[in-house]
Design an enzyme around this catalytic site. Structure first.
Site: not given
Lengths: 298, 443, 227
Positions: A1-3, A148, B211
């Site tokens: 889960m992220c960029g 990230t 996110d």
């Protein structure tokens, strides 16, 4: 889960700026993933050498590691220490000896990445700080990917940080959550692909390594992952000469791409791309579900 | 000559595996070709709070006098980021149940009952009605995947916002409301054609994962000027990770619903086979909060099978800040009342077992949109019954807390509990009674 | 005309100033500079004002908009104008996924392309996309009109209820229970009006209409494969 971000340069004159561009993209993605960050950069390399990126997994110092390696191999080595990581160039025929030495003398040291051109750095912390600590903005290269992380089901540790590299010059970053990674991991282990963490994304990396080991191109490996990897994903993948993007058939996780004559760029959100040169006139699109986008260096 | 002696027969023996319920379900499935749909929560026997006991005070711990010495029950929800946290007088709240699933008067009664005793009620998958807003002193507005009836005016009228990711009866499943209940008013509120079988989404239409959730929470806070507490509700499935991620995404309150928690309608196979019993879910969630330094800062509301004050006290002792009730609240209103036994029989069931809430033929007039049936239900009297019941839950929880020497129910702790079974000991992470053994610890 | 520079003023301050505007405010035209992809810009507005945003925005710009006009001179991220009630949102660039998701009313105009799930669960909003839309658009669309001057991606209108989908270009595939419909005069008039309001200079005659076949309105076991 992220960029996640990725950058593949088509214009050679941009290569000295790769790190600076990638660093800007990564920093913007801080709030998508505040727990840890990592990136891989494909820089210079020689055919006769393999670059190993080394890191101590239990926080021990790597000062002196270069000297220990030189002593063990009886060679002078080119090495660059960046914060907690050491990138060392080893003659290709000495890679195995180096790994054997490390496993015996320094079992705390992990080989984070290996390849002719890839250097791979990852650390726990705010992504912008992590990029600074490793000096990303001064790096040059042909392509790179970054990540990230907001940890979901595996621990907030450096080992759980992306990118994951499971083969020479191969690395992968992932946004999403795989739903069958345990079963795939068991297959990969049986097939002799080394998987070190419980992380679902490492399984995706290992899967591609397995397919490419058996002769698939990066594009073919990604295409077969559509059949074998279940769940939600956006992958950005790098190889020595290639760069590719794939979203699952439902494609919930965000993804934006931009292409100019100079580069192909990927970001989880458009704002990751907004600072790139010439973005105003770039072709900007969101990758289609279940469609492999791949580029190879000429 | 004597007649030949008949050899004795063994008595007819039913299979424990193919019991009468299993056989009837196979026959039903074979006849209809469609899965069984019903309301309510898991009905199978599950490890539950019954398998825990409080040890009480003795020589080493001193109890408080009942009726004289104070034992606080208030709870404040939303202290992390919200400018206007919710102050409740009792640690029992009313869980989300939709107008649509319930009649307008039933929603009103929930508001009346909860407000009388100073606690909150919650909207459901179908928007906010003026009846429930008007009769609820504190109203939590749910943001669900379907977004039926969602609008910014109601968002601002709410006292808190609950982002629903899942519910205990069906973690990972969407909503379902069959045609009988899509009355003209329900259809209008949900922007649906009247009388269709509504299938609502299981995932939110504009975000997935923590996110994106963080960004969604930010939007809701910006729309409401950071005033409202924002809850995140999950079905008990991976409570440790889900709680940690809800906290990371910026929630003020985490709502955790065990598999005994009810639903208006879903597949029986889903209700009985997906999710965790609430007993097994609380400690991992609390552990996540503790590891993040957020226990009691991000409040935890648990639900699913709460029936009495002992259940309330046990949930709080395991680390929850409050509990929510749904099924029990409907029973307090009059659901499954034996006085309708004749009518339950006509529906092929019996008082206490009626769960076909989706069919809209509730003799008690609660889970229906039929005007004649709904007219049977008196919201004032129903609200009174609910208030009585909530008071009893609170008094019972206080009785136990005082016996354990606590001047506030929040001071109950896992060490006040022992378990009667190895299963409950492992799930609640408390010792088996008479031992110091907590199964599953220490590896 | 108030000019707000988001590199100087916190977003929270901008949104709260916009929320504080009375219905009869004289400050009817706002300009927002340096949005730099921030999320939740100009969300929850409820006043007849115009907010012009000079640059790209992130997720949920103009979310739950009522009566206001929000213009973005740039691209919009995920869920632009989500659950919009009324007013107008105009994106001059492209829009990301779930544009106009669950919108209940108002007009969303996207000059460029909109990606996947445009108009998902739309509940009365009108959406005009001058470019193309991505896959799974108008998924579970309940009411309102989606007008696409370009092409539509895969599985258009899957599980659609009573929304109208007008597409001028090609449709890669239709989702479950979505079918082409004859265009009535009323449909054509709705379309003409929307094209006019969106300043889209194309002929209403060039569009095909898609809507619900209504085969999934009542669960039937023979349709189980479509679920």
């Amino acid at each position: 889960m992220c960029g996640i971000v990725g950058l593949f340069l088509k214009d050679k004159s941009l290569e000295p700026k790769l790190g600076e561009m990638l660093s800007g993209m990564l920093t913007v993605m801080c709030d998508r993933g505040p727990d840890s960050a990592g990136f891989a950069v494909y820089g210079a390399g020689q055919g006769t050498e393999v670059k190993l990126t080394l890191r101590s997994s239990d926080g021990q110092s790597i000062d002196g590691l270069k000297a220990d390696l030189e002593k063990a191999l009886g060679l002078k080595l080119n090495a660059t220490q960046r914060d907690t990581h050491l990138v060392v160039a080893i003659p290709s025929d000495k890679e195995e000896a180096t790994r054997v030495f490390l496993s015996k003398a320094r079992p705390d040291v992990k080989v984070v990445g290996a390849g002719q051109r890839m250097e791979l750095f990852k650390e726990v912390g705010l992504p912008s700080d992590v990029a600074d600590r490793f000096g990303l903005s001064a790096m040059s290269g042909t392509h790179g990917i970054g990540h990230t992380r907001m940890a979901t089901e595996s621990a907030v540790t450096t080992n759980g940080a992306h990118p994951f590299s499971t083969g020479a010059d191969q690395c992968l970053v992932h946004n999403g959550s795989l739903s069958n990674h345990n079963a795939v991991r068991r297959t990969l282990v049986r097939e002799g692909v080394s998987i070190e963490t419980e992380n679902d994304s490492e399984v995706a990396a290992g899967y591609l390594t397995w397919k490419m080991r058996d002769g698939a191109s990066l594009k073919q490996a990604l295409e077969s992952s559509l059949d074998d990897l279940d769940g939600f994903y956006t992958f950005v993948v790098g190889t020595e000469t290639g760069f590719a993007v794939l979203r699952d058939p439902i494609a919930c996780k965000p993804a934006v791409m931009a292409e100019t004559d100079g580069y192909v760029a990927f970001g989880s959100e458009y704002r990751a791309l907004a600072g790139l040169p010439g973005i105003e006139t770039a072709r900007v699109w969101e990758p289609e579900p279940a469609t492999v986008y791949a580029w190879e260096r000429q | 000559m004597d007649a030949p002696v008949k050899p004795p027969h063994t008595t007819p023996r039913s299979s424990a595996t193919f019991d009468s319920y299993a056989i009837s379900e196979i026959q039903r499935a074979a006849a209809t070709g469609i899965y069984d749909i019903r309301g309510g929560g898991a009905k199978r026997k599950l490890p539950h709070f019954d398998d825990l006991l409080f040890v009480g005070a003795s020589i080493s711990r001193y109890p408080l006098e009942g009726y004289r010495e104070k034992c606080g029950t208030d709870v404040v929800l939303g202290t992390r980021f919200a400018k206007k946290p919710i102050h409740l007088k009792i640690p029992v709240t009313i869980a989300g149940m939709s107008f649509g699933a319930l009649s307008g008067p039933a929603k009103e009664a929930l508001g009346r009952g909860a407000s009388t005793v100073g606690t909150s009620t919650t909207t459901g998958d179908g928007g906010m009605t003026p009846e429930e807003r008007g009769h609820s002193s504190a109203l939590v507005y749910q943001l669900l995947p379907s977004r039926y009836g969602m609008n910014p005016d109601d968002l601002r009228k709410a006292d808190a916002i609950e982002i629903v990711i899942g519910q205990g009866a069906k973690p990972g499943g969407g909503g379902m409301l069959l045609g009988q209940k899509i009355s003209p008013r329900v259809a209008k509120m949900r922007t649906l054609p009247e009388g269709i079988d509504q299938r609502s989404a299981c995932r939110h239409p504009d975000w997935t994962g923590p996110d994106d959730l963080e960004i969604k929470i930010e939007e809701l806070r910006e729309i409401t000027d950071w005033e409202k507490p924002i809850y995140v509700k999950v079905g008990a499935s991976r409570p440790y990770y889900d709680t940690a991620l809800a906290v990371k995404a910026g929630a003020d309150v985490v709502v955790l619903d065990g598999m005994q928690g009810g639903t208006a309608a879903t597949q029986e196979v889903f209700i009985e086979n997906v999710g965790l019993p609430i007993l097994a879910a609380i400690r991992p969630a609390v552990q996540a909060l503790q590891e993040l330094g957020m226990h009691r800062k991000v409040q935890l509301i648990v639900s699913g099978g709460i029936r009495n004050g002992a259940d309330v006290a046990k949930a709080l002792a395991l680390g929850a800040d409050a509990v929510a009730i749904g099924t029990a609240a409907l029973i307090a209103l009059g659901d499954n009342d034996p006085r309708f036994e004749d009518e339950y029989r006509k529906l092929g069931t019996t008082a206490g077992a009626y769960d076909d809430w989706h069919e809209g033929r509730d003799p008690a007039g609660i889970t229906t949109q039929d005007p004649d049936l709904a007219a049977r239900f008196d919201p004032v009297a129903g609200g009174r019954r609910l208030a009585n019941y909530l008071s009893v839950l609170t008094l019972e929880a206080q009785t136990i807390a005082r016996a354990c020497g606590k001047s506030h129910v929040h001071n109950l702790e896992p060490e006040d509990l022992v378990a009667l079974t190895v299963e409950a000991a492992a799930m609640a992470r408390v010792p088996l009674a008479g031992t110091n053994w907590i199964p599953g610890q220490g590896f | 005309m108030p000019v707000v520079d988001l590199s100087e003023m916190p977003l929270r301050e901008l949104n709260s100033q916009l929320h504080a505007l009375p219905q009869d405010t004289n400050e009817t035209h706002w300009q927002v500079k340096n949005p730099e992809g921030r999320h939740a810009v100009a969300v929850g507005l409820d006043a007849p004002v115009t907010v012009e945003i000079d640059g790209h925005v992130g997720y949920y710009c103009a979310g739950m908009n009522k009566t206001a006009t929000v213009i973005v001179a740039g691209n919009a991220g995920v869920g632009v104008a989500e659950n919009m009630m009324s007013g107008t949102v105009h994106i001059k660039g492209d829009a990301s996924q779930s544009a106009g998701a669950t919108g209940q009313g108002g007009l969303l105009v996207i000059d460029g392309n909109a990606s996947a799930r445009c108009g998902i669960s739309m509940k009365g909003i009108d959406i005009v996309v001058k470019g193309s839309i991505g896959p799974m658009s108008a998924f579970m669309a309940q009411a309102g009109n989606l007008v696409v001057l370009g092409d539509a991606g895969e599985a258009l209108g899957d599980s659609i209820y009573e929304a109208r989908l007008f597409v001028r270009g090609s449709v890669k595939s239709l989702g479950a229970d979505c079918e082409e419909k004859p265009v009535t005069d009323e449909d054509r008039n709705v379309l003409r009006d929307l094209l006019k309001r969106a300043s889209a200079d194309v002929s209403a005659e060039d569009f095909k209409l898609y809507g619900s076949a209504r085969r999934l309105y009542h669960f039937h076991v023979d349709n189980a494969g479509a679920y």
